[in-house]
Write an enzyme that holds these catalytic residues in place. Structure first.
Site, PDB file in Angstrom:
ATOM      1  N   ASN A   7       0.876  -1.163   0.000  1.00 32.26           N
ATOM      2  CA  ASN A   7       0.000   0.000   0.000  1.00 32.26           C
ATOM      3  C   ASN A   7       0.918   1.219   0.000  1.00 32.26           C
ATOM      4  OD1 ASN A   7      -1.792   2.031   0.522  1.00 32.26           O
ATOM      5  ND2 ASN A   7      -2.752   1.060   2.298  1.00 32.26           N
ATOM      6  N   ARG A  95      -2.412  -1.958  -3.565  1.00 29.72           N
ATOM      7  CA  ARG A  95      -3.628  -1.163  -3.369  1.00 29.72           C
ATOM      8  C   ARG A  95      -3.488   0.114  -4.205  1.00 29.72           C
ATOM      9  NH1 ARG A  95      -5.097   3.123   1.084  1.00 29.72           N
ATOM     10  NH2 ARG A  95      -7.262   3.427   0.534  1.00 29.72           N
ATOM     11  N   HIS A 184     -12.616   2.953  -0.315  1.00 27.94           N
ATOM     12  CA  HIS A 184     -12.690   1.884   0.685  1.00 27.94           C
ATOM     13  C   HIS A 184     -13.390   0.642   0.125  1.00 27.94           C
ATOM     14  CE1 HIS A 184     -12.764   5.028   4.200  1.00 27.94           C
ATOM     15  NE2 HIS A 184     -11.527   4.587   4.023  1.00 27.94           N
ATOM     16  N   GLY A 214     -13.182   4.571  10.218  1.00 26.91           N
ATOM     17  CA  GLY A 214     -11.779   4.577  10.651  1.00 26.91           C
ATOM     18  C   GLY A 214     -11.290   6.008  10.657  1.00 26.91           C
ATOM     19  N   ARG A 245     -11.709  15.323   7.997  1.00 27.24           N
ATOM     20  CA  ARG A 245     -12.463  15.707   6.791  1.00 27.24           C
ATOM     21  C   ARG A 245     -13.912  16.026   7.152  1.00 27.24           C
ATOM     22  NH1 ARG A 245     -10.877  10.591   3.198  1.00 27.24           N
ATOM     23  NH2 ARG A 245      -9.274  10.119   4.711  1.00 27.24           N
ATOM     24  N   GLU A 389      -8.378  -5.509   4.883  1.00 31.73           N
ATOM     25  CA  GLU A 389      -8.143  -5.095   3.498  1.00 31.73           C
ATOM     26  C   GLU A 389      -6.953  -5.825   2.886  1.00 31.73           C
ATOM     27  OE1 GLU A 389      -8.774  -0.950   5.046  1.00 31.73           O
ATOM     28  OE2 GLU A 389      -9.133  -0.592   2.934  1.00 31.73           O
TER      29      GLU A 389
HETATM   30  P1  ADP Z   1      -7.420   3.757   8.881  1.00 33.99           P
HETATM   31  O1  ADP Z   1      -8.581   4.439   8.248  1.00 33.99           O
HETATM   32  O2  ADP Z   1      -6.173   4.597   8.916  1.00 33.99           O
HETATM   33  O3  ADP Z   1      -7.201   2.316   8.456  1.00 33.99           O
HETATM   34  P2  ADP Z   1      -8.420   2.618  11.361  1.00 33.99           P
HETATM   35  O4  ADP Z   1      -9.486   1.832  10.729  1.00 33.99           O
HETATM   36  O5  ADP Z   1      -7.309   1.890  12.017  1.00 33.99           O
HETATM   37  O6  ADP Z   1      -7.817   3.714  10.409  1.00 33.99           O
HETATM   38  O7  ADP Z   1      -9.102   3.575  12.442  1.00 33.99           O
HETATM   39  C1  ADP Z   1      -8.355   4.495  13.158  1.00 33.99           C
HETATM   40  C2  ADP Z   1      -9.278   5.246  14.102  1.00 33.99           C
HETATM   41  O8  ADP Z   1      -9.992   4.315  14.892  1.00 33.99           O
HETATM   42  C3  ADP Z   1      -8.534   6.130  15.102  1.00 33.99           C
HETATM   43  O9  ADP Z   1      -8.335   7.413  14.611  1.00 33.99           O
HETATM   44  C4  ADP Z   1      -9.479   6.148  16.284  1.00 33.99           C
HETATM   45  O10 ADP Z   1     -10.328   7.262  16.162  1.00 33.99           O
HETATM   46  C5  ADP Z   1     -10.329   4.915  16.126  1.00 33.99           C
HETATM   47  N1  ADP Z   1     -10.126   3.935  17.210  1.00 33.99           N
HETATM   48  C6  ADP Z   1      -9.178   2.995  17.324  1.00 33.99           C
HETATM   49  N2  ADP Z   1      -9.343   2.293  18.477  1.00 33.99           N
HETATM   50  C7  ADP Z   1     -10.426   2.806  19.085  1.00 33.99           C
HETATM   51  C8  ADP Z   1     -11.113   2.518  20.300  1.00 33.99           C
HETATM   52  N3  ADP Z   1     -10.713   1.559  21.134  1.00 33.99           N
HETATM   53  N4  ADP Z   1     -12.203   3.261  20.588  1.00 33.99           N
HETATM   54  C9  ADP Z   1     -12.619   4.235  19.751  1.00 33.99           C
HETATM   55  N5  ADP Z   1     -12.019   4.552  18.609  1.00 33.99           N
HETATM   56  C10 ADP Z   1     -10.928   3.857  18.264  1.00 33.99           C
END
Ligand code: ADP
Length: 404
Positions: A7, A95, A184, A214, A245, A389
Site C-alpha cells: 500500500n 492497493r 474503501h 476509521g 475531513r 483489506e
Molecule cells: P485507517 O482508516 O487509517 O485504516 P483505522 O481503521 O485503524 O484507520 O481507524 C483508526 C481510528 O480508529 C482512530 O483514529 C481512532 O479514532 C479509532 N479507534 C481505534 N481504536 C479505538 C477505540 N478503542 N475506541 C474508539 N475509537 C478507536
C-alpha cells in the site's frame, strides 16, 4: 502461496507478506517519511503470534525504490526475515486508490494497465502517483514476480447512474468524468462477503449496509452482492464526518468563504480535508481522545461526537430506504469495531425502521471480533465485522493469478 501486499502512499509504503494457505501474516510493516532527511521503518515478523518480533529503524529513505529494497531485505534477512529468498513470493498485490471508470476488477499489471492508472492521476493526484511508484519499483526489483492492481474504487463500479451521477451539467461528466466513485471498496466488499457468510446466505442474495468508520469514514449500500450506492464521491471528502475531513457540506461553501474571507480554492480545500471533521469541531481527530474530553465535560467534544453519529444514522436510513429491505448493518474499521458508544448513538433511533440494537450486547462486545449486537427479534441484524483489506487484496491477487 505467499503474496506480498503493498500500500504505497506519496511518502510511505505499508506492507504485509501473507501465507495464503494458513491465511496468516508472516511479516508486516511500514516505511515512512520517504524522501525526507530522516525516514522510519517499522517491521514485524510473525505479528500477532507468540513468535512476534518488532524491529524499528530511523534512516534516510531517498525514494520508493530504496524503501522497497529495504522491505525485501527485511523479509529475507535471517535476523529479521521470514523467507530465505524473494523467489518464494508468488505475487504482489498493490492497493491503488483510483481506477476511475476503467477498472472494475483487480487486474494483472502490464504496460497498458500502468498507462490506465496514470490516466486516473487527475482524479487522485495525491494517491495514484504513490501506487504507481510502488508498481514500477516492484517490477524493477522483483522481475518475474507478477503484480496485480487492486482498486479502492472497483467494488463501487456496479452503482447505477442514478447513484453515481451528480445533478450538474452533463458535459462535466462526459468531458471530465465528474461523478461519484466511492472509496474503501476493498473493505466494503470484504465486510459484505463476511456478512453473507455469517447469515449463511449466498453473497448474490445478501443485502447489507457496510459502515466503515476509521480515520476515513464511508458507507456502502450492497444489494444482492453488488454495491448500489456509497457515501464518498468524486474524492474521499464526501459523505460521513471523518477525523479531519468535513464530509458533506453545502457545495456553496467555497464561494461563500472566497467572498467573505478571501480564501483561495486551495486553502478552502485544505481546510475541508485537513482541519475539519472531528478535529475541526473539537481539536481532536482520534475518537478515544474525544471520549476522554466528553468525560471531562467538554461540550465541543460532545457536539463533535453527536454530529458524527447523526451523520452515520442519516446515511444508514438513506441506504435502508434505497435498498428497499436489508439483511444487516455491518460496523467495521477502527471506530466501528471498537467504539460501542458510537454504535449505540448511531443506531438508537433505527428501531423504528427495523434495526434494533441490543444495548447490553453492544456494550459488552469483545473488541475486534465478529459479534451480533442487535436484539434476537430485530428484523435487520446489526453486526461488528472486523475488516481485513490486506487479506482481501491478497485473495484477489491470488484469484487473478490463478485465472491467468
Ligand atoms: P485507517 O482508516 O487509517 O485504516 P483505522 O481503521 O485503524 O484507520 O481507524 C483508526 C481510528 O480508529 C482512530 O483514529 C481512532 O479514532 C479509532 N479507534 C481505534 N481504536 C479505538 C477505540 N478503542 N475506541 C474508539 N475509537 C478507536
Amino acid at each position: 502461496m505467499k503474496i506480498l501486499v503493498l500500500n504505497s502512499g506519496s511518502s510511505s509504503v505499508k506492507y504485509q507478506l501473507l501465507d495464503m494457505e494458513a491465511k496468516s501474516v508472516l511479516a508486516s510493516g511500514l516505511v515512512e517519511r520517504i524522501g525526507e532527511s530522516m525516514g522510519a521503518v517499522k517491521h514485524k515478523r510473525f505479528p500477532g503470534s507468540s513468535r512476534e518480533e518488532t524491529f524499528s529503524y530511523e534512516e534516510p529513505i531517498a525514494d520508493h525504490a530504496k524503501g522497497l529494497t529495504r522491505v525485501v531485505g527485511l523479509i529475507t534477512a535471517p535476523e529479521t526475515g521470514v523467507i530465505a529468498d524473494v523467489s518464494e513470493i508468488d505475487g504482489i498485490g498493490h492497493r491503488i486508490v483510483h481506477g476511475g471508470e476503467s477498472f472494475s476488477a483487480p487486474t494483472l499489471v502490464d504496460a497498458a494497465v500502468i498507462e490506465g492508472i496514470k490516466a486516473q492521476i487527475p482524479l487522485a493526484p495525491l494517491h495514484n502517483p504513490g501506487g504507481l511508484a510502488g508498481i514500477e519499483t516492484a517490477l524493477r526489483l522483483l522481475p518475474g514476480v507478477p503484480n496485480v492492481a487492486v482498486f479502492d474504487t472497483a467494488f463501487h463500479q456496479t452503482m447505477p447512474p442514478e447513484a453515481y451521477r451528480y445533478a450538474i451539467p452533463k458535459e462535466l461528466y462526459t468531458e471530465l468524468k465528474i461523478r461519484r466513485y466511492g472509496f474503501h471498496g476493498t473493505s466494503h466488499f470484504y465486510v459484505a462477503k463476511q456478512c453473507a457468510k455469517l447469515l449463511g446466505k449466498p453473497f448474490e442474495q445478501t443485502s447489507c449496509v457496510t459502515v466503515h468508520l476509521g480515520n476515513g469514514c464511508s458507507m456502502a449500500a450492497v444489494k444482492n452482492g453488488k454495491c448500489i450506492d456509497t457515501s464518498m464521491g468524486l474524492t474521499p471528502l464526501a459523505g460521513l464526518v471523518m477525523g479531519t475531513r468535513s464530509g458533506d457540506v453545502d457545495p456553496a461553501l467555497h464561494a461563500f468563504l472566497a467572498d467573505n474571507k478571501g480564501l483561495t480554492i486551495r486553502e478552502i480545500d485544505s481546510i475541508l480535508n485537513k482541519r475539519s471533521g472531528l478535529k475541526g469541531m473539537c481539536g481532536h481527530n482520534d475518537m478515544r481522545d474525544i471520549h476522554d474530553r466528553v468525560a471531562e465535560g467538554d461540550h465541543d467534544a460532545e457536539l463533535a461526537l453527536k454530529v458524527f453519529c447523526r451523520r452515520v444514522t442519516q446515511y444508514i436510513g438513506q441506504y435502508m430506504a434505497v435498498l428497499g429491505g436489508t439483511d444487516a448493518i455491518c460496523f467495521t474499521a477502527g471506530i466501528g469495531e471498537n467504539d460501542p458508544v458510537v454504535r449505540q448513538l448511531s443506531c438508537a433511533s433505527l428501531a423504528a425502521i427495523g434495526a434494533i440494537i441490543d444495548a447490553e450486547r453492544n456494550m459488552s462486545a469483545p473488541r475486534g471480533q465478529v459479534t451480533e449486537i442487535s436484539t434476537p427479534k430485530s428484523p435487520v441484524k446489526i453486526f461488528i465485522l472486523p475488516t481485513n483489506e490486506e487479506l482481501e487484496i491478497a485473495s484477489q491477487t491470488l484469484e487473478v493469478l490463478a485465472n491467468r
